[in-house]
Design a protein around this motif. Structure first.
Motif, PDB file in Angstrom:
ATOM      1  N   UNK A  83      -7.858  26.415 -11.668  1.00 33.98           N
ATOM      2  CA  UNK A  83      -8.815  26.204 -10.442  1.00 33.98           C
ATOM      3  C   UNK A  83      -9.347  24.746 -10.516  1.00 33.98           C
ATOM      4  N   UNK A  84      -9.552  24.151  -9.277  1.00 34.61           N
ATOM      5  CA  UNK A  84      -9.903  22.700  -9.415  1.00 34.61           C
ATOM      6  C   UNK A  84     -11.285  22.755  -8.117  1.00 34.61           C
ATOM      7  N   UNK A  85     -12.249  22.367  -8.765  1.00 40.68           N
ATOM      8  CA  UNK A  85     -13.724  22.292  -8.091  1.00 40.68           C
ATOM      9  C   UNK A  85     -13.785  21.102  -7.422  1.00 40.68           C
ATOM     10  N   UNK A  86     -13.968  21.022  -5.962  1.00 41.13           N
ATOM     11  CA  UNK A  86     -14.268  19.874  -5.195  1.00 41.13           C
ATOM     12  C   UNK A  86     -15.185  20.030  -4.360  1.00 41.13           C
ATOM     13  N   UNK A  87     -15.964  18.969  -3.828  1.00 47.84           N
ATOM     14  CA  UNK A  87     -16.757  19.007  -2.722  1.00 47.84           C
ATOM     15  C   UNK A  87     -16.153  19.726  -1.319  1.00 47.84           C
ATOM     16  N   UNK A  88     -17.089  20.249  -0.451  1.00 45.22           N
ATOM     17  CA  UNK A  88     -16.619  20.721   0.806  1.00 45.22           C
ATOM     18  C   UNK A  88     -15.729  19.836   1.648  1.00 45.22           C
ATOM     19  N   UNK A  89     -16.281  18.435   1.643  1.00 45.77           N
ATOM     20  CA  UNK A  89     -15.660  17.639   2.344  1.00 45.77           C
ATOM     21  C   UNK A  89     -15.489  16.351   1.431  1.00 45.77           C
ATOM     22  N   UNK A  90     -14.164  15.997   1.231  1.00 43.40           N
ATOM     23  CA  UNK A  90     -13.816  14.814   0.272  1.00 43.40           C
ATOM     24  C   UNK A  90     -12.493  14.189   0.641  1.00 43.40           C
ATOM     25  N   UNK A 137      -2.591  25.141  -8.005  1.00 48.87           N
ATOM     26  CA  UNK A 137      -3.992  25.259  -8.668  1.00 48.87           C
ATOM     27  C   UNK A 137      -4.641  25.893  -7.564  1.00 48.87           C
ATOM     28  N   UNK A 138      -5.481  26.720  -7.624  1.00 49.22           N
ATOM     29  CA  UNK A 138      -6.495  26.809  -6.688  1.00 49.22           C
ATOM     30  C   UNK A 138      -7.718  26.048  -6.567  1.00 49.22           C
ATOM     31  N   UNK A 139      -7.993  25.688  -5.365  1.00 49.58           N
ATOM     32  CA  UNK A 139      -9.179  24.813  -4.969  1.00 49.58           C
ATOM     33  C   UNK A 139     -10.268  25.472  -4.476  1.00 49.58           C
ATOM     34  N   UNK A 140     -11.312  25.145  -5.215  1.00 47.43           N
ATOM     35  CA  UNK A 140     -12.558  25.745  -4.899  1.00 47.43           C
ATOM     36  C   UNK A 140     -13.720  24.840  -4.211  1.00 47.43           C
ATOM     37  N   UNK A 141     -14.086  24.871  -3.198  1.00 49.52           N
ATOM     38  CA  UNK A 141     -15.071  24.005  -2.706  1.00 49.52           C
ATOM     39  C   UNK A 141     -16.493  24.437  -2.388  1.00 49.52           C
ATOM     40  N   UNK A 142     -17.328  23.411  -2.650  1.00 42.56           N
ATOM     41  CA  UNK A 142     -18.631  23.909  -2.283  1.00 42.56           C
ATOM     42  C   UNK A 142     -18.981  23.983  -1.026  1.00 42.56           C
TER      43      UNK A 142
END
Lengths: 364, 364
Positions: A109-116, A129-134
């Motif tokens: 998993x890769x964690x990123x900001x909602x808008x980036x 990979x799965x993308x996780x967003x705030x």
């Protein structure tokens, strides 16, 4: 023909419309077109850089020095790090690519900001990979931490200042956040616009040396595409512990930047006066955008970059505005694709900004 | 920090020593160094290309036209194919990278010649694919076919003319071979040196249009790094069916070649006279290498490229020879790493070749 399944989930990145495309689509004279869409430095690069590149044109047949000795030494000196703590990419994009391919796979998993920045997700999809967003528009480090605990991502991206919104996280908050992250998670701090943030507010300035001497699991990214005025030359860099740099190096193709790009970037490091001048002018012109927004009663995100995000009112559609501007030869970035009713405008030269205000007056 | 297991098997590509490195290592004046190691075009590129690039230096801040409209149109015209059958890479290396990542994974096998371009194996390792090699030094298509039947590879690479040996397969034999391969196997025909082969012997000339109109599963590769004299600018291309190009496009990062590279390659296509002149001169000088080898009683591989592989006798060690040449400022490629007691020498300008013969006289 069958291809790998990971390709099914990949969409192609939509870059800012180049001037050439607008010329072709709408038949507008290229001299009449103003492009404020890709956060290029409107003052370009130093004349000394241009001179160095002109003087190297006869070397185009020769492969570049693949050790990149001179450029790495220049960056090491600038940031007070060792050359073996530096890797050069074809834009910082390519360093992101190395990092994602080195650390993540279809189980990750890769964690990123909602808008980036869109490339984080694109490279994540390359490896499945799965993308996780705030959830929030601006980086909320508490939300990042909660999602980190829940998902245990292989990589966390912090983009500060953030693209395409322009906001920036306090450096002290970033340091406190990374201190809570386990050493097996790679934290990538993307400082593509850091030169602007450093100029405007020292509290936002993250120093690569401080980051990598404090943490073994941090990769700092920088670029010559923005403040250095070399967007067309594709040179970025990563700074990290030798362990991380060595791993990324395994994925670096030989000769990954051009002979002239190497020359340009090395020369650009030698003329910081030009860079600081262009940053100063950019923030002076930024004040005009803020005044324009205030006068029109629309909100904007306080920017630590060379662009400003204008959040349009309910009665105004960002896609309609961007399209109307485009048909008059003014290229800006519509952020509807990011779920925002907003346009992102690169702060241009005074006369380019004059043109924007004149056209936008009737539309916003 | 743990990284993906695929990294364990990756070794870093050893490029030909750049002039800068020799200057640093041995303190030799750069003007005294002759580099005949990376098959660059010693005549460089057309003066018209240099002029076009000098005129574009002020555009370095601007991202390139990411549609690459002009260059793709130029290539489509040159090869009588459609623009949607063309993809541009940062060197043909990058198109190889796209293809391997699109088609192969850790379950796949990739079939290549025993001795061939190193990047095939490097990219195979990036995705964890198993590399199967033929046994003979030159491409033996019967052996390729037997291994194809045994292993059912996802990708077969044919490098013709082959690097680092210089030999070339007859075009008709390649066509007959591909006809026997199932349509799910991607056959990549790497024609990096095809301009040289086409000049020397039309029987060796593989035409991209013929390949892709006959087969849906072929990807033809070309480059501006060799005959076009733009090794430092990193521009290569792939030509294939729209289906293959579309898949590869999903893995193409935006702005993958520089603004000046786009300018240079487009201009280079417009001056074929210069390219043909440099190829003619190269083969004229090649005769001197053949005469040198004959006079010394050493074997050479008949070359369809701008380099020649000299196979040294039993009493002469290629590594010793290459090192002795290097210490005198003459850079050639030692092929010991490929299991050959041979050196590969790029055919240079007459005065560069004079220097080689003078130095090699005492060593070979």
């Amino acid at each position: 023909m069958r291809f790998n399944k990971t390709l099914d989930a990949i969409k192609v990145y939509e870059a800012g419309k180049p001037i050439e495309l607008v010329v072709r689509e709408f038949g507008i004279d290229s001299k009449e077109i103003v492009k404020l869409a890709s956060n290029e430095n409107p003052y370009g690069c130093s004349p000394k850089v241009q001179e160095a590149v002109r003087g190297s044109v006869e070397n185009m047949a020769r492969y570049p020095d693949d050790s990149m000795y001179g450029l790495k030494a220049g960056l090491a000196k600038r940031f007070d790090v060792k050359t073996h703590e530096v890797i050069i990419g074809a834009g910082s994009d390519q360093v992101i690519e190395f990092a994602v391919h080195a650390k993540a796979d279809s189980e990750s998993k890769i964690l990123i900001n909602s808008i980036t920045f869109a490339m984080y997700e694109i490279y994540a999809r390359h490896v499945g990979a799965e993308v996780i967003r705030t959830a929030s528009r601006e980086h909320d480090l508490d939300a990042f931490y909660a999602l980190y605990l829940e998902h245990r991502p292989a990589i966390i991206f912090l983009c500060t200042p953030n693209n395409p919104t322009g906001d920036s996280i306090d450096a002290s908050a970033v340091m406190e956040f990374i201190a809570k992250i386990d050493s097996e998670t790679l934290v990538i701090v993307d400082g593509a616009y850091m030169e602007y943030a450093r100029y405007k507010d020292s509290a936002k300035a993250l120093e690569p040396k401080t980051l990598i001497s404090t943490f073994d699991n941090v990769l700092y990214l920088g670029t010559f595409s923005k403040a250095y005025g070399l967007g067309g030359m594709r040179v970025g860099y990563g700074i990290a512990s030798q362990e991380i740099i060595t791993a990324l190096y395994k994925l670096r193709p030989p000769f990954n930047i051009t002979t002239l790009s190497l020359e340009a970037a090395s020369a650009a490091l030698e003329d910081d006066t030009f860079v600081q001048m262009s940053i100063k002018k950019s923030f002076e012109e930024m004040e005009r955008y803020e005044a324009f927004a205030d006068a029109k009663g629309i909100r904007f995100i306080e920017s630590y970059t060379n662009f400003i995000t204008l959040c349009l009112g309910e009665g105004t559609d960002s896609t309609v505005v961007a399209d109307a501007l485009l048909r008059q030869g003014m290229i800006v970035r519509d952020l509807a694709g990011y779920g925002l009713n907003a346009i992102r405008v690169t702060v241009g030269r005074p006369e380019e900004n004059d043109r924007f205000f004149a056209l936008a007056e009737a539309l916003i």
